[in-house]
Motif scaffolding. Sequence first.
Motif, mmCIF file in Angstrom:
data_model
loop_
_atom_site.group_PDB
_atom_site.id
_atom_site.type_symbol
_atom_site.label_atom_id
_atom_site.label_comp_id
_atom_site.label_asym_id
_atom_site.label_seq_id
_atom_site.Cartn_x
_atom_site.Cartn_y
_atom_site.Cartn_z
ATOM 1 N N HIS A 77 -8.121 -32.282 12.580
ATOM 2 C CA HIS A 77 -8.790 -30.976 12.648
ATOM 3 C C HIS A 77 -9.263 -30.652 14.059
ATOM 4 O O HIS A 77 -9.228 -29.490 14.462
ATOM 5 N N TYR A 78 -9.682 -31.653 14.825
ATOM 6 C CA TYR A 78 -10.068 -31.389 16.215
ATOM 7 C C TYR A 78 -8.846 -30.960 17.025
ATOM 8 O O TYR A 78 -8.914 -29.980 17.779
ATOM 9 N N ALA A 79 -7.733 -31.674 16.874
ATOM 10 C CA ALA A 79 -6.513 -31.327 17.617
ATOM 11 C C ALA A 79 -6.042 -29.925 17.257
ATOM 12 O O ALA A 79 -5.638 -29.151 18.139
ATOM 13 N N LYS A 80 -6.127 -29.580 15.993
ATOM 14 C CA LYS A 80 -5.730 -28.239 15.551
ATOM 15 C C LYS A 80 -6.628 -27.181 16.195
ATOM 16 O O LYS A 80 -6.147 -26.162 16.689
ATOM 17 N N TRP A 81 -7.952 -27.420 16.195
ATOM 18 C CA TRP A 81 -8.890 -26.491 16.822
ATOM 19 C C TRP A 81 -8.619 -26.370 18.315
ATOM 20 O O TRP A 81 -8.509 -25.271 18.840
ATOM 21 N N ARG A 82 -8.522 -27.499 19.004
ATOM 22 C CA ARG A 82 -8.308 -27.521 20.455
ATOM 23 C C ARG A 82 -7.078 -26.705 20.840
ATOM 24 O O ARG A 82 -7.122 -25.880 21.745
ATOM 25 N N ASP A 83 -5.989 -26.913 20.115
ATOM 26 C CA ASP A 83 -4.750 -26.192 20.420
ATOM 27 C C ASP A 83 -4.855 -24.708 20.068
ATOM 28 O O ASP A 83 -4.353 -23.857 20.794
ATOM 29 N N ALA A 84 -5.527 -24.408 18.957
ATOM 30 C CA ALA A 84 -5.634 -23.015 18.508
ATOM 31 C C ALA A 84 -6.476 -22.165 19.454
ATOM 32 O O ALA A 84 -6.181 -20.989 19.659
ATOM 33 N N VAL A 85 -7.521 -22.742 20.041
ATOM 34 C CA VAL A 85 -8.446 -21.938 20.851
ATOM 35 C C VAL A 85 -8.188 -22.019 22.354
ATOM 36 O O VAL A 85 -8.820 -21.294 23.128
ATOM 37 N N ALA A 86 -7.265 -22.856 22.770
ATOM 38 C CA ALA A 86 -7.038 -23.088 24.210
ATOM 39 C C ALA A 86 -6.822 -21.788 24.980
ATOM 40 O O ALA A 86 -7.415 -21.592 26.050
ATOM 41 N N ASP A 87 -6.007 -20.894 24.463
ATOM 42 C CA ASP A 87 -5.704 -19.645 25.171
ATOM 43 C C ASP A 87 -6.773 -18.570 24.986
ATOM 44 O O ASP A 87 -6.689 -17.508 25.586
ATOM 45 N N MET A 88 -7.765 -18.841 24.164
ATOM 46 C CA MET A 88 -8.832 -17.865 23.927
ATOM 47 C C MET A 88 -9.971 -17.993 24.930
ATOM 48 O O MET A 88 -10.822 -17.109 25.012
ATOM 49 N N MET A 89 -10.013 -19.079 25.660
ATOM 50 C CA MET A 89 -11.150 -19.334 26.542
ATOM 51 C C MET A 89 -11.019 -18.604 27.869
ATOM 52 O O MET A 89 -9.995 -18.687 28.540
ATOM 53 N N ALA A 90 -12.082 -17.874 28.218
ATOM 54 C CA ALA A 90 -12.103 -17.137 29.486
ATOM 55 C C ALA A 90 -12.291 -18.087 30.662
ATOM 56 O O ALA A 90 -11.801 -17.828 31.757
#
Length: 118
Positions: A77-90
């Motif tokens: 679940h951490y890996a899924k979150w990390r990958d999902a939000v990577a491009d969302m971070m300013a």
Amino acid sequence: MSTSASYFAVHVNIVCKPGTEEVFKQASLANARESAKEEGILRFDVLQDTSEPSKFTLVEVYKDAEIAPKAHKDTEHYAKWRDAVADMMAVPRQAQKFTTIFPSLEQGWSYPTEGDLE
């Protein structure tokens, strides 16, 4: 009988790109719900800034500073979150690390053992 102890806390500060807040929030909630079930985690809270909705803080409280944080980062679940939000971070996320002082008992940090978290 409970004994007094210090735990390891991390505040992860995140700034999302405008327009990604809701998707980020949903991904973070999914991660938090699973993280709260981990043996080494006492708390995993998701906070959103009221004056700047693109700013979030994850409050993570671990039973120790070494084993539990590493175990968390090894979860699916951490890996899924990390990958999902990577491009969302300013900007890259920032972490502040703390030793807890109060509450000093595990029960002060832990989620209830019965019922769903919402």
